[in-house]
Design a protein around this motif. Structure first.
Motif, short mmCIF file in Angstrom:
data_model
loop_
_atom_site.label_atom_id
_atom_site.label_comp_id
_atom_site.label_asym_id
_atom_site.label_seq_id
_atom_site.Cartn_x
_atom_site.Cartn_y
_atom_site.Cartn_z
N LEU A 43 0.83 -1.21 0.00
CA LEU A 43 0.00 0.00 0.00
C LEU A 43 0.86 1.25 0.00
O LEU A 43 0.61 2.21 -0.73
N CYS B 246 0.84 4.13 -2.72
CA CYS B 246 0.61 5.54 -2.40
C CYS B 246 1.78 6.41 -2.84
O CYS B 246 1.62 7.61 -3.08
N LYS C 223 -7.22 -0.64 -1.19
CA LYS C 223 -8.04 -0.45 0.02
C LYS C 223 -9.32 -1.24 -0.10
O LYS C 223 -9.75 -1.93 0.83
N TYR D 192 -5.13 3.01 6.39
CA TYR D 192 -4.99 3.63 5.07
C TYR D 192 -4.44 5.05 5.20
O TYR D 192 -3.47 5.42 4.54
#
Lengths: 493, 503
Positions: free
Chosen positions: A337, A341, A359, A369
């Protein structure tokens, strides 16, 4: 049986596996005395509590260890042999933990503290007691056995186990009937020595049909556990899984099989393997984790291929400025993740590499998150994105700053990434707990926040004290002064 | 095989320590080299003395084997070790135990004694009692961070066979005038045992009490060195010189431990250590053990070392007699998502060992156990302790409490609580040959051997030593175990090995 010999010496000293016959070959003794001596020098001290007459036959010599003979017959060939692999060892005597010695070493030298085997205090303390009590329970230590003992009489299962426990070589081949084998196993279990139990199990594994073995072990818990442990250690996965399936230990089957994925290095193969694991009988919770694992790896493969392409093409500025340090394959979800990002923040949800897709697919909770995205954007110094993350719009269209993790954490992360004071200040201001807010503001020199907080607390003293922390003639100093003046004015009225 | 070809003159020997194993030999056979060894011997080490009152088998896998794989081979070796001990120090007349493994060891001991009657010896029994304890009777203690001096050294740097490796910077000899440019790069290796006077004095103290001892010692040593100015006659000077080596040893010992204490202090005064300890103590005193803990979540989010997380969640689970399914699932999910899904295997192991499991039966027994056995003591005195709870600054190790209560007033007074702990508890007596029955003189202490099956921590050892030196304690303790452990090494032994073993 034919074998490949490593060299002549090995051949000479090794024993051939034979059906158990008892050939009385006394006359051969003198001929073989030399070789016997050589063999004997490798033997451990033979326990002599039976007071047998020495058996002399050479050809009736027992085979090497059970496992050796099993491997022999099973594999059909070995590259080198040792004739005297003795069965699992225990302490030489009943209880003394003295090291075993080849008979060529004199035992008295051991007790005098010489020899390479004397290192521990235990040895020395034992030597101190040599004169007092050792004799009673370790008779062979006084009389090193130089002769190799043969076993040509029929030992009962009980005695066989006993002898194995003491480290003597025993041929298990004479136990042919199922009945005998089971008695042997039960005796071994009753003796508690793990090595002996394993040795017997290896023998049974080789000589019994699987179904029978499984059936018998089902009612013998201890032996069963030993076998499972053994199979795990030796990596005999297939046999182990069959056994577990037979026992209906479905979850264990699933986990054991899943464990195998760690041995698969190639990602594509691993992915295939994980896919196969999904249908296995895991517990409900674990099933979803396995599913996630598969899905994650599948996505990672796609992202990795894509990104590597992008990187090599050299078109993307982001990849040029921040080259990837490692591949994303096999990384945990949160790390993936973060990566997403970092490199793919603005992508649409439809793309596998977008954070929002991750997500949604993996049901990543908000808290996690926001934290991860925050860390990634902060690293890129994208303060605007940080702000957007922490701003929510309510139904009236008003924006509000909200953080599911506490603003002090936000500040921590930003500070770690060397955010400029103006940015930090924004969020320090939002820290709820006053004391924490003051601590952080002071620590990171967010003067405005400090001033405002003291003003709200109506704390003249602290405010005045803080004046010395700000630059002379700065805007902050002016601010402090004006506030102080206001306070005075308010009091006057 | 390569080596053999290269130098056919060389003899290869192999010594199996502590014992030969079938699997080893089989593997060697598979490699085709078993026959190349001229000598294959085993050097049986059952119980290794680590100090005057401490024995260990150093069997790392004992806990895992006994509790995860139901393979009780290491218990067989423990029993054999005990038989050897009895051969040397006399039959132990009374055996107490708690736990399945304890029961098993006792059974084996009795059986071994029966089967080898020739082992009766005429040694006066040194031990009055043997106490066998399963590690899983007290899963809590190893999970908490130890707070004794030796315990902290082990937690932070790891003591291996009484040796510790420390970062060298603080141990560089300070030369006058030099800036210390040649800093040693090799870690500093020190041996730690009771032969070192100062260490024996401070090892079992709570770390907060160590500073004052060190400073007192510094004054004494300074004063001793000052004596040289007072020595006037040749005789006095000679006396001073003769004491010099001892004083120098004392001074270097003090220097070493001052450095170690500084290193430890850096850690114990850190915010993270404090936060971690706070959460541990909350759990141990029964606060909020039934919800997801914020600090743990934060640590996972910041990706602190996995073992630290596992220690905390297991501690919470043990202090709650198992976690509510929702809480457990939440932790599991966060751990798997942050550290990788393959850790399912480790989590499964921890569940099997009883460390991290769902609550069954809906009842939390821990508060009752805690209150009855007085495991949490609010008014702990770290400097001059009056109770064993000083070793964790408030928490009294359950295992040691059981030993303490066994001696006085006996386990009958805690029957109910004992039933809540896993495994049977029992008592056995062994016949002593006539004439060896020992009559304890008035005021003479009993000697109890406490055998921890599955591992023991330095803090527990310190607690037992504390009991030994209590004025009217009445009992002295000797400690034996399968392995010296701390929370980190213990949890590590239960983790699934995630890389394929190199061949």
């Amino acid at each position: 049986m034919s074998r490949v010999r490593a060299d002549e010496e090995e051949y000479w000293h090794s024993s051939k596996f034979r059906a158990f016959t008892f050939d009385d070959e006394d006359d051969e003794l003198s001929q073989l005395k030399e070789s016997k001596r050589a063999v004997n020098s490798l033997r451990d001290i033979v326990d002599d509590d039976d007071d047998d007459l020495e058996r002399v036959s050479w050809s009736g010599e027992p085979v090497g260890s059970i496992s050796w003979s099993i491997k022999e017959t099973a594999s059909g060939s070995t590259s080198s042999l040792d004739g005297r692999d003795s069965s699992p060892q225990k302490g030489s005597s009943s209880y003394a933990a003295l090291p075993k010695q080849a008979s060529s070493y004199s035992l008295s030298s051991l007790f005098k503290g010489e020899g390479f085997l004397c290192a521990t205090q235990l040895c020395l303390s034992l030597s101190a007691l040599t004169d007092t009590g050792v004799k009673n329970y370790a008779p062979e230590l006084r009389r090193p056995k130089a002769e190799y003992k043969d076993y040509s009489s029929d030992w009962s299962p009980k005695d066989t186990v006993r002898r194995m426990q003491r480290g003597k070589v025993c041929s298990l081949e004479r136990f042919r009937s199922l009945q005998d084998k089971l008695v042997l196993l039960d005796e071994a279990v009753a003796g508690h020595d793990g090595n002996v139990i394993t040795a017997v199990l290896i023998f049974l594994k080789r000589t019994l049909r699987r179904e029978i073995l499984f059936r018998e072990l089902e009612v013998r818990q201890v032996a069963l556990c030993h076998l499972i442990h053994f199979l795990r250690e030796t990596g005999e996965q297939k046999f182990l899984l069959d056994l577990l399936r037979f026992l209906d230990r479905t979850e264990e089957v699933a986990l054991s099989q899943y464990r195998e994925h760690l041995n698969i290095q190639d990602v594509e193969k691993r992915r295939e393997f994980l896919k196969g694991c999904i249908g296995l009988p895991f517990s409900a919770e674990d099933t979803s984790h396995i599913q996630d694992h598969y899905t994650l790896l599948e996505r990672q493969i796609i992202i990795e291929a894509n990104d590597r392409h992008l990187e090599m093409a050299g078109q993307s500025e982001l990849f040029r400025k921040y080259p990837r340090k490692a591949s994303i394959l096999n990384m945990p979800l949160v790390t993936t993740l973060f990566y997403s990002c970092f490199y793919h923040y603005t992508e649409a949800e439809g793309m596998f590499s977008s954070p929002t897709n991750l997500k949604k697919t993996f049901k990543i909770p908000d808290k996690q998150y926001v934290l991860t995205a925050l860390a990634a954007r902060a690293k890129l110094r994208a303060w605007g994105d940080v702000d957007a993350l922490l701003t929510t719009k309510n139904w009236l269209g008003y924006t509000k700053k909200k953080a599911p993790i506490g603003f002090h954490r936000v500040v921590e992360i930003l500070q770690r990434n060397n955010a400029p004071v103006q940015v930090l200040q924004e969020y320090v201001r939002l820290v709820e707990d006053v004391e924490t807010r003051l601590n952080l503001a002071t620590k990171y020199k967010c003067h405005d926040v400090v001033i405002e907080t003291y003003r709200d607390l109506k704390d003249r003293i602290q405010l005045t004290a803080y004046k010395c922390k700000v630059e002379r003639g700065s805007a902050e100093e002016e601010k402090i002064n004006s506030i102080l003046n206001n306070m005075v004015r308010n009091y006057c009225f | 095989r390569e080596d053999r070809g290269r130098s056919p003159q060389r003899d290869f020997h192999i010594l199996f320590v502590p014992r030969r194993s079938l699997l080893c030999e089989q593997w060697l056979k598979e490699q085709g080299v078993l026959g190349s060894f001229i000598h294959r011997e085993q050097y049986s080490l059952d119980l290794i003395p680590f100090d005057g009152d401490l024995l260990s088998m150093e069997s790392e896998s004992a806990f895992k084997e006994c509790y995860l794989e139901s393979d009780q081979t290491s218990l067989y070796h423990a029993a054999k070790g005990l038989m050897t001990l009895q051969a040397l120090y006399g039959t132990i007349p009374q055996i107490f135990g708690k736990g399945d493994c304890a029961r098993h060891v006792a059974n084996m001991m009795i059986r071994m004694k029966r089967e080898f009657p020739g082992s009766q010896n005429s040694v006066f029994p040194v031990f009055d009692t043997l106490l066998l304890l399963d590690r899983n009777v007290d899963l809590l203690t190893p999970l908490a961070t130890q707070l004794t001096y030796e315990g902290l050294i082990d937690e932070i740097y790891g003591i291996q066979n009484t040796y510790v490796k420390l970062p060298p910077e603080k141990f560089a000899p300070k030369k006058q005038g030099e800036g210390g440019k040649d800093l040693p790069t090799e870690p500093k290796k020190l041996q730690l045992n009771s032969a070192e006077e100062l260490y024996a004095e401070i090892r079992d103290k709570n770390f907060n009490a160590v500073g004052s001892v060190l400073s007192k010692k510094a004054k004494i040593i300074s004063a001793a060195f000052e004596e040289r100015h007072h020595a006037k006659t040749v005789g006095e000077i000679k006396q001073f010189v003769s004491q010099l080596p001892h004083m120098q040893a004392a001074r270097s010992s003090l220097a070493n431990h001052t450095s170690i204490a500084e290193l430890i202090k850096d850690i114990t005064t850190s915010e993270d250590f404090f936060d971690n300890l706070t959460v541990e103590q909350e759990f141990m005193s029964g606060i909020d053990t039934d919800k997801v803990n914020n600090y743990i979540e934060d640590c996972i989010a910041q990706k602190h070392p996995l073992i630290k997380i596992l220690r905390l969640v297991c501690l919470q689970s043990v202090c709650n007699s198992g976690l509510k399914q929702k809480v457990l699932d939440h932790y599991k999910r966060e751990i798997l998502q942050t550290y990788g899904f393959e850790h399912i295997l480790t989590l499964n192991n921890l569940e099997k060992a009883g460390l991290l499991k769902p609550q069954t039966g809906g009842r939390n027994n821990y508060p009752t156990i805690r209150k009855t056995l007085r495991l949490w003591m609010d008014d702990v005195n770290e400097q001059n302790p009056n109770d064993i709870s000083y070793v964790y600054s408030g928490y009294a190790p359950l295992s040691v409490r059981l030993a303490q209560l066994l001696a006085r007033p006996g386990w009958r007074s805690i029957e109910e609580v004992l039933k809540m702990l896993p495994g049977p508890h029992f008592e056995e007596r062994q016949q002593l040959p006539t004439g060896l029955q020992k009559k304890r003189q008035h005021g003479e202490n009993r000697v109890t051997l406490v055998f921890f099956l599955g591992g023991v921590t330095y803090a527990e050892i310190a607690a037992l030593r504390f009991l030994s030196q209590m004025e009217d304690g009445g009992t002295e303790y000797v400690i034996a175990t399968t392995k010296l452990i701390n929370g980190t090494t213990w949890i590590k032994s239960l983790m699934e090995k995630l890389e394929p073993a190199p061949l």
